[in-house]
Design a protein around this motif. Sequence first.
Motif, PDB file in Angstrom:
ATOM      1  N   LEU A  24       0.804  -1.208   0.000  1.00  0.00           N
ATOM      2  CA  LEU A  24       0.000   0.000   0.000  1.00  0.00           C
ATOM      3  C   LEU A  24       0.849   1.275   0.000  1.00  0.00           C
ATOM      4  CD1 LEU A  24      -2.772   1.379   0.256  1.00  0.00           C
ATOM      5  CD2 LEU A  24      -2.582   1.046   2.740  1.00  0.00           C
ATOM      6  N   VAL A  25       1.904   1.292   0.792  1.00  0.00           N
ATOM      7  CA  VAL A  25       2.738   2.495   0.908  1.00  0.00           C
ATOM      8  C   VAL A  25       3.253   2.971  -0.455  1.00  0.00           C
ATOM      9  CG1 VAL A  25       4.915   3.396   1.855  1.00  0.00           C
ATOM     10  CG2 VAL A  25       3.299   2.198   3.347  1.00  0.00           C
ATOM     11  N   PRO A  26       3.843   2.114  -1.287  1.00  0.00           N
ATOM     12  CA  PRO A  26       4.309   2.596  -2.599  1.00  0.00           C
ATOM     13  C   PRO A  26       3.174   3.127  -3.486  1.00  0.00           C
ATOM     14  CG  PRO A  26       5.283   0.464  -2.111  1.00  0.00           C
ATOM     15  CD  PRO A  26       4.246   0.722  -1.067  1.00  0.00           C
ATOM     16  N   LEU A  27       1.996   2.538  -3.389  1.00  0.00           N
ATOM     17  CA  LEU A  27       0.863   3.014  -4.180  1.00  0.00           C
ATOM     18  C   LEU A  27       0.431   4.410  -3.738  1.00  0.00           C
ATOM     19  CD1 LEU A  27      -1.232  -0.281  -4.296  1.00  0.00           C
ATOM     20  CD2 LEU A  27       0.119   0.723  -6.154  1.00  0.00           C
ATOM     21  N   LEU A  28       0.402   4.630  -2.441  1.00  0.00           N
ATOM     22  CA  LEU A  28       0.055   5.955  -1.925  1.00  0.00           C
ATOM     23  C   LEU A  28       1.083   6.998  -2.344  1.00  0.00           C
ATOM     24  CD1 LEU A  28      -1.084   4.875   1.643  1.00  0.00           C
ATOM     25  CD2 LEU A  28      -2.557   5.821  -0.149  1.00  0.00           C
ATOM     26  N   LEU A  29       2.356   6.634  -2.261  1.00  0.00           N
ATOM     27  CA  LEU A  29       3.426   7.550  -2.667  1.00  0.00           C
ATOM     28  C   LEU A  29       3.334   7.852  -4.166  1.00  0.00           C
ATOM     29  CD1 LEU A  29       6.237   5.957  -0.533  1.00  0.00           C
ATOM     30  CD2 LEU A  29       5.365   8.292  -0.259  1.00  0.00           C
ATOM     31  N   ALA A  30       3.092   6.833  -4.965  1.00  0.00           N
ATOM     32  CA  ALA A  30       2.984   7.023  -6.416  1.00  0.00           C
ATOM     33  C   ALA A  30       1.805   7.922  -6.778  1.00  0.00           C
ATOM     34  CB  ALA A  30       2.846   5.670  -7.122  1.00  0.00           C
TER      35      ALA A  30
END
Length: 164
Positions: free
Chosen positions: A29-35
Amino acid sequence: MSALQSHRGARGARRVFVAGATGVIGLRLVPLLLAAGHDVAAMTRSAGKQDALRALGAEPVLCDVYDAAALRAALAAFAPDVVIDQLTDLPDDAADLPGCRAANARMRREGTRNLVAAAQMAGAARLLAQSVAWPLEGDGAASLAEHEAMVLSADGVVLRYGQL
């Protein structure tokens, strides 16, 4: 358009606090939110996992959800718009699950209570929490019901996941 994107409006990126950021879902989830352009604080209770969160581009937050005062301070310092609860206390090996049920029930009760209170005190506008889509028995079912009730009573959203 994601639910988070639809609520950004003129303010731009949201400040998103992810509790349980190093779990199975949190790490994805974290990389998706950052992206998507959000500022992400990624909470872990393991000091050794902070570098991995930092490498993803998130602001690592070392905190134990059972330390209510430290959790309130962490959320107040980050001032999130959104808090996402991905907290569990589950083993990596499913064969070890029976021995971890009490710890996960505690996470659902005490961890959720502390996180919801900290999110409210920090003024977070949104609260999202994971749950499960299959029936549980005994104390697992009771703790799950309490977890969902706490989130819903805080005007949060419960996401019932299937098995991965």
